[in-house]
Design a protein around this motif. Structure first.
Motif, short mmCIF file in Angstrom:
data_model
loop_
_atom_site.label_atom_id
_atom_site.label_comp_id
_atom_site.label_asym_id
_atom_site.label_seq_id
_atom_site.Cartn_x
_atom_site.Cartn_y
_atom_site.Cartn_z
N PRO A 39 6.42 5.90 -2.06
CA PRO A 39 7.72 5.62 -2.70
C PRO A 39 7.55 4.80 -3.96
O PRO A 39 6.62 3.99 -4.09
N ASN A 40 8.46 5.02 -4.91
CA ASN A 40 8.47 4.22 -6.13
C ASN A 40 9.88 4.25 -6.69
O ASN A 40 10.74 4.99 -6.21
N HIS A 41 10.12 3.45 -7.70
CA HIS A 41 11.47 3.33 -8.25
C HIS A 41 11.53 3.78 -9.71
O HIS A 41 12.43 3.39 -10.45
N SER A 42 10.59 4.63 -10.11
CA SER A 42 10.53 5.05 -11.52
C SER A 42 10.73 6.54 -11.70
O SER A 42 10.40 7.07 -12.76
N GLY A 43 11.28 7.24 -10.70
CA GLY A 43 11.48 8.67 -10.82
C GLY A 43 10.19 9.45 -10.81
O GLY A 43 10.13 10.59 -11.32
N LEU A 44 9.11 8.87 -10.24
CA LEU A 44 7.82 9.52 -10.21
C LEU A 44 7.56 10.15 -8.85
O LEU A 44 8.17 9.77 -7.84
N PHE A 45 6.65 11.10 -8.83
CA PHE A 45 6.13 11.64 -7.58
C PHE A 45 4.68 11.18 -7.48
O PHE A 45 3.87 11.42 -8.38
N VAL A 46 4.36 10.50 -6.39
CA VAL A 46 3.02 9.94 -6.19
C VAL A 46 2.54 10.33 -4.80
O VAL A 46 3.28 10.21 -3.82
N ALA A 47 1.30 10.83 -4.72
CA ALA A 47 0.72 11.17 -3.42
C ALA A 47 -0.67 10.57 -3.32
O ALA A 47 -1.39 10.45 -4.32
N LEU A 48 -1.04 10.22 -2.09
CA LEU A 48 -2.33 9.59 -1.80
C LEU A 48 -3.04 10.41 -0.74
O LEU A 48 -2.41 10.85 0.24
N THR A 53 0.46 -11.32 -7.84
CA THR A 53 -0.55 -11.84 -6.91
C THR A 53 -0.29 -11.40 -5.49
O THR A 53 -1.16 -10.87 -4.82
N PRO A 54 0.94 -11.57 -4.95
CA PRO A 54 1.15 -11.18 -3.55
C PRO A 54 1.38 -9.70 -3.38
O PRO A 54 1.82 -9.01 -4.31
N ASP A 55 1.07 -9.19 -2.18
CA ASP A 55 1.44 -7.82 -1.85
C ASP A 55 2.95 -7.75 -1.79
O ASP A 55 3.59 -8.61 -1.21
N HIS A 56 3.55 -6.72 -2.40
CA HIS A 56 5.01 -6.68 -2.42
C HIS A 56 5.58 -5.57 -1.57
O HIS A 56 6.80 -5.46 -1.45
N SER A 57 4.75 -4.73 -0.98
CA SER A 57 5.27 -3.70 -0.10
C SER A 57 4.13 -3.20 0.77
O SER A 57 2.97 -3.27 0.39
N LEU A 58 4.46 -2.70 1.94
CA LEU A 58 3.43 -2.26 2.86
C LEU A 58 3.86 -0.97 3.52
O LEU A 58 4.95 -0.88 4.07
N LEU A 59 3.00 0.05 3.45
CA LEU A 59 3.24 1.29 4.17
C LEU A 59 2.35 1.27 5.40
O LEU A 59 1.14 1.36 5.30
N GLU A 60 2.95 1.14 6.58
CA GLU A 60 2.14 1.10 7.79
C GLU A 60 1.58 2.49 8.10
O GLU A 60 2.20 3.50 7.79
N PRO A 61 0.39 2.55 8.70
CA PRO A 61 -0.17 3.85 9.06
C PRO A 61 0.67 4.52 10.13
O PRO A 61 1.34 3.87 10.92
N PHE A 62 0.63 5.85 10.14
CA PHE A 62 1.37 6.62 11.13
C PHE A 62 0.40 7.12 12.18
O PHE A 62 -0.67 7.63 11.86
N ALA A 63 0.76 7.00 13.45
CA ALA A 63 -0.16 7.34 14.53
C ALA A 63 -0.36 8.84 14.68
O ALA A 63 -1.42 9.29 15.07
N SER A 64 0.67 9.63 14.41
CA SER A 64 0.58 11.07 14.71
C SER A 64 1.04 11.91 13.53
O SER A 64 2.11 12.50 13.53
N PRO A 65 0.23 11.98 12.44
CA PRO A 65 0.63 12.83 11.32
C PRO A 65 0.57 14.28 11.72
O PRO A 65 -0.17 14.69 12.60
N ARG A 66 1.39 15.08 11.04
CA ARG A 66 1.38 16.51 11.28
C ARG A 66 0.09 17.11 10.77
O ARG A 66 -0.46 16.70 9.76
N SER A 67 -0.44 18.10 11.46
CA SER A 67 -1.63 18.80 10.99
C SER A 67 -1.33 20.28 10.90
O SER A 67 -0.28 20.75 11.32
#
Length: 260
Positions: free
Chosen positions: A219-228, A246-260
């Protein structure tokens, strides 16, 4: 404990990815331009003035961010590439830090003034960023999308929805091939990234022999599409970082069961 030691320890202990994002809205200073290698300055000067300065800004940011982990001056980092895993050509392999010696992996993407940099100690990584205002290039869908992805696009109600689905496919596929280190030399049509799925999901690499990759939209707030993209089975979090913060400002927690 130094900043570099704190950054490196946090990254190693989490097993995750730090994803830095920023933008180049003004020409870099003369001092910042001196951080670039001769090869980077050559690339900058071969481009238009605007594109060259944006390229320079993104690569200066890479040096400044990686210096936070490596404990060296930004100008002291030397980059190289690994050979392509398919043809052994080093010109389109994954970028790596050659000096100082490190287990750090990184990947950079930029679109217009915006850039995204993924940094990890947990294996290969790829990131792609695209401007959501760019639309669909003429003829691109038939070159990039699989038959099922084309069917999904055709089912959508309007141009905006189709453009969003296309860019979701494009960034996901680009992130995977960049993580593998083959660039767009692979057959993107052979890769299924399920644009209807919000993810994260496990994706089989291009041509079916590039391994399995955990792919997620950022996710982002600049109208961009970003994938990792990172190796399937990765369990660490994705920590979003902002240039100059300096500080972390957002955290994406890992997902246990991604689709395959």
């Amino acid at each position: 404990m130094s900043t570099a030691e704190r950054e490196d320890r946090a990254l190693r202990s989490s097993g995750g990815v730090h994803l830095w994002q920023g933008a180049t809205h003004a020409p870099p200073s003369a001092a910042d331009l001196r951080l670039l290698s001769a090869a980077e300055r050559t690339v900058m000067h071969r481009r238009s003035r605007t594109d060259g300065l944006r390229y320079a800004g993104a690569h200066i940011a890479v040096r400044r961010v990686l210096a936070r982990y490596l404990g060296v001056a930004p100008a002291g980092i030397r980059f190289g590439t690994t050979p392509c895993p398919w043809c052994a050509d080093p010109r389109h392999g994954r970028p790596v830090v050659e000096a100082p010696h490190t287990a750090l992996e990184f990947n950079l993407s930029h679109a217009g003034p915006h850039w995204a940099l993924a940094v990890t100690c947990a294996g290969q990584v790829g990131v792609d960023v695209e401007d959501g205002r760019s639309g669909i290039p003429a003829g691109a869908t038939s070159l990039v999308l699989s038959p099922s992805e084309l069917t999904h696009l055709d089912s959508l109600p309007d141009d905006g929805a189709r453009e969003a689905a296309f860019l979701r496919c494009w960034t996901r596929k680009e992130a995977v091939v960049k993580a593998i280190g083959v660039g767009i030399t692979g057959d993107l049509k052979s890769m299924e990234v399920h644009p209807e799925d919000p993810g994260p999901l496990v994706v089989r690499g291009t041509d079916g022999d590039g391994g399995d990759w955990l792919v997620q939209d950022v996710p982002n707030h600049s109208g961009l599409f970003v994938a990792l993209a990172r190796p399937a089975g990765s369990a660490g979090p994705v920590v979003l970082r902002a240039e100059g913060a300096t500080p972390d400002h957002s955290l994406l927690e890992p997902f246990a069961s991604p689709r395959s």
